[in-house]
Design a protein around this motif. Structure first.
Motif, short mmCIF file in Angstrom:
data_model
loop_
_atom_site.label_atom_id
_atom_site.label_comp_id
_atom_site.label_asym_id
_atom_site.label_seq_id
_atom_site.Cartn_x
_atom_site.Cartn_y
_atom_site.Cartn_z
N GLN A 25 0.83 -1.20 0.00
CA GLN A 25 0.00 0.00 0.00
C GLN A 25 0.87 1.25 0.00
O GLN A 25 2.09 1.19 0.19
N GLU A 71 -3.76 8.79 7.97
CA GLU A 71 -4.96 8.28 7.30
C GLU A 71 -4.72 6.88 6.74
O GLU A 71 -5.58 6.00 6.85
N ASN A 117 -6.73 3.55 7.97
CA ASN A 117 -7.53 2.83 6.97
C ASN A 117 -7.10 1.37 6.86
O ASN A 117 -7.94 0.47 6.75
N LEU A 118 -5.78 1.12 6.87
CA LEU A 118 -5.29 -0.26 6.80
C LEU A 118 -5.73 -1.05 8.02
O LEU A 118 -6.11 -2.22 7.91
N LYS A 119 -5.66 -0.43 9.18
CA LYS A 119 -6.08 -1.12 10.40
C LYS A 119 -7.56 -1.48 10.35
O LYS A 119 -7.96 -2.59 10.71
N ALA A 120 -8.37 -0.54 9.87
CA ALA A 120 -9.82 -0.77 9.84
C ALA A 120 -10.22 -1.79 8.79
O ALA A 120 -11.11 -2.62 9.03
N ARG A 121 -9.56 -1.79 7.65
CA ARG A 121 -10.00 -2.64 6.54
C ARG A 121 -9.29 -3.99 6.49
O ARG A 121 -9.91 -5.02 6.27
N ALA A 122 -7.98 -3.99 6.66
CA ALA A 122 -7.21 -5.22 6.51
C ALA A 122 -6.89 -5.90 7.84
O ALA A 122 -6.59 -7.09 7.86
N LYS A 123 -6.93 -5.13 8.93
CA LYS A 123 -6.61 -5.65 10.26
C LYS A 123 -5.27 -6.41 10.29
O LYS A 123 -5.21 -7.57 10.71
N GLU A 127 -7.51 2.24 18.73
CA GLU A 127 -7.76 1.80 17.36
C GLU A 127 -6.65 0.89 16.83
O GLU A 127 -6.91 -0.04 16.06
N THR A 170 -6.14 -10.22 2.74
CA THR A 170 -5.67 -8.93 2.25
C THR A 170 -4.25 -8.62 2.71
O THR A 170 -3.60 -7.71 2.17
N THR A 171 -3.74 -9.35 3.70
CA THR A 171 -2.38 -9.16 4.17
C THR A 171 -1.52 -10.35 3.72
O THR A 171 -1.96 -11.19 2.95
#
Length: 460
Positions: free
Chosen positions: A63, A82, A86-92, A125, A218-219
């Motif tokens: 990314q 940002e 975003n990566l934390k929220a979507r891909a964890k 978060e 995703t990871t």
């Protein structure tokens, strides 16, 4: 003593090296559940992503903070914040590996301070996700330095410091970037055959080995776990492969007291013997029958193959540690290093390369210096030079995009050295030319009439 010749050209001609951020991203890809993040423009990330996909033939999680013109002037801290959230929220992900690029490094941004503020501001978060920074400007160094900096950053950020209870038989392995998926997998199996428990950092053999997960991930999928990195200090021994991995090994020893042994190369009978002897000493067990059998196979391959190598001139272009690995292998087989080109003069290993001189340069230098050699050894970008010179090419390193299975090619220990001997000998066999009458008798050409000497039959 080898002479290190500095780069003299203002521009690269057919570049040899890949950038530091790419090397750091490759190291982060060896961690389970990781997401490398380029802090810079979209173009930097896209170029690295293309090389990764072409080389591994896999989906690569990579990314970018996507800095634009405004962020370049005013600063990219907001873009970094940002992107991380975003990566934390979507891909964890379990780990976000931030690789800086020339854009933010030239601007002089305080990326370490920015990440510290992000952690402090979003503690809840980001729970369960480590954010690791590797300062990797792509105007300096190459893939080797980027890989080492990422491993150093992971140990510094994640590994629990202080003297800890040692777990019997636990071994930490810090492999160099030039070890393939097959190399690391074979290395682990070798260590396990002595009854030892290896932890490899980074472990690309678990994440880039070509297996397809049963669900979309995703990871990264596989590799070293963050928990394993945290508990590196419980190992009784650290094994380091490659001079560029000395710094992370020294950091681990300073943080936790774990001693390390460094191997500059694991290719060749002597280096493989030294490695096996170390495993025997640590485990207190003799070498298994399978290991001794592979050693016997290598001895036979050395006898069979050395006829093909004797007197051959080899031109190599590679990163410093891989250059040392390959040059030592060819010299040990009786060949001569006609040209040695590398990417950077930052490594001490260059002083040990068995060649008269090492040129800091690019593939244009390899083409100029390698004329008249019997074999060119470099990555896929050297194929045009090999074609123009009429010299066969052995593909090594990164990237290799015009052949399949490069990551499953073994190059280390007894079995890998044996396979290298066969690969090179077969290249020489496939490109062997039958001697002409003129080559056998230099006087013959003078005795021939002019009309016969210029005929196609006389040339062939």
């Amino acid at each position: 003593m080898v002479r290190i010749l500095p780069q003299t050209k203002a521009a690269a001609v057919n570049p040899l090296k890949s950038s530091q951020p790419l090397g750091a991203a490759l190291a982060f890809l060896g961690v389970d559940g990781a997401m490398p993040l380029f802090h810079g423009s979209q173009g930097c990330t896209s170029f690295a992503l293309v090389l990764f996909v072409r080389h591994f033939k896999e989906a690569i999680p990579l990314q970018t903070t996507a800095m634009d013109e405004v962020a370049t002037i005013l600063g990219g801290a907001d873009h970094l914040e940002e992107a991380v959230l975003n990566l934390k929220a979507r891909a964890k992900p379990t780990l976000i590996g931030v690789c800086t690029t020339a854009l933010v490094e030239t601007r002089g941004e305080d990326c370490a301070g920015d990440i510290a503020n992000i952690r402090l501001k979003h503690t809840e978060e980001l729970a369960g996700t480590e954010v690791v920074l590797a300062n990797t400007p792509d105007f300096d160094g190459a893939i080797e330095e980027g890989w080492a900096k990422a491993v150093t950053a992971m140990i510094e950020r994640i590994t629990r410091p202080g003297e800890q209870a040692r777990l019997s038989k636990k071994i930490v392995i810090l492999p160099g970037w030039n070890l393939t998926v097959a190399d690391i997998e074979h290395l682990r199996e070798m260590v396990e055959s002595f009854g030892l428990k290896p932890v490899v950092l980074p472990d690309v053999s678990g994440s880039l080995d070509g297996t397809v997960p049963d669900r979309w991930v995703t990871t990264t999928h596989g590799g070293t776990s963050v928990e394993d990195i945290r508990e590196l200090g419980t190992a009784e021994q650290c094994i380091v492969i490659g001079e560029h991995m000395r710094r992370p090994a020294e950091l681990l020893q300073r943080l936790t007291g774990v001693p390390y042994v460094l191997f500059r190369s694991l290719t060749g009978l002597k280096d493989a013997d030294r490695f096996v002897s170390l495993l025997s000493a640590v485990s207190g067990a003799a070498a298994p029958a399978g290991v001794r059998r592979r050693r016997a196979q290598l001895q036979d391959a050395l006898l069979d193959g050395h006829f093909h190598f004797g007197g051959k001139k080899i031109a190599i272009a590679a990163e410093p540690d891989q250059l040392y690995q390959l040059a030592s292998f060819f010299i040990g087989m009786g060949s001569e290093i006609a040209a040695a080109v590398t990417t950077t003069d930052m490594s001490k290993i260059l002083e040990e390369v068995p060649a008269q001189s090492v040129q800091i340069g690019d593939l244009g230098d390899l083409e100029a210096l390698g004329a008249g050699a019997d074999l060119l050894v470099t990555h896929s970008h050297g194929r045009q030079a090999a074609q123009r010179l009429g010299i066969p090419l052995m593909r090594v390193g990164f990237p290799i995009f015009d052949r399949l299975g490069s990551q499953h090619k073994l190059t280390i220990l007894y079995q890998g050295t044996r396979d290298l001997i066969f690969e090179v000998a077969n290249i020489f066999e496939a490109n062997r030319y039958a001697p002409t009458p003129e080559a056998l008798d230099p006087l013959r050409k003078r005795k021939m009439p002019d009309e016969l000497r210029s005929s196609p039959l006389a040339r062939h």
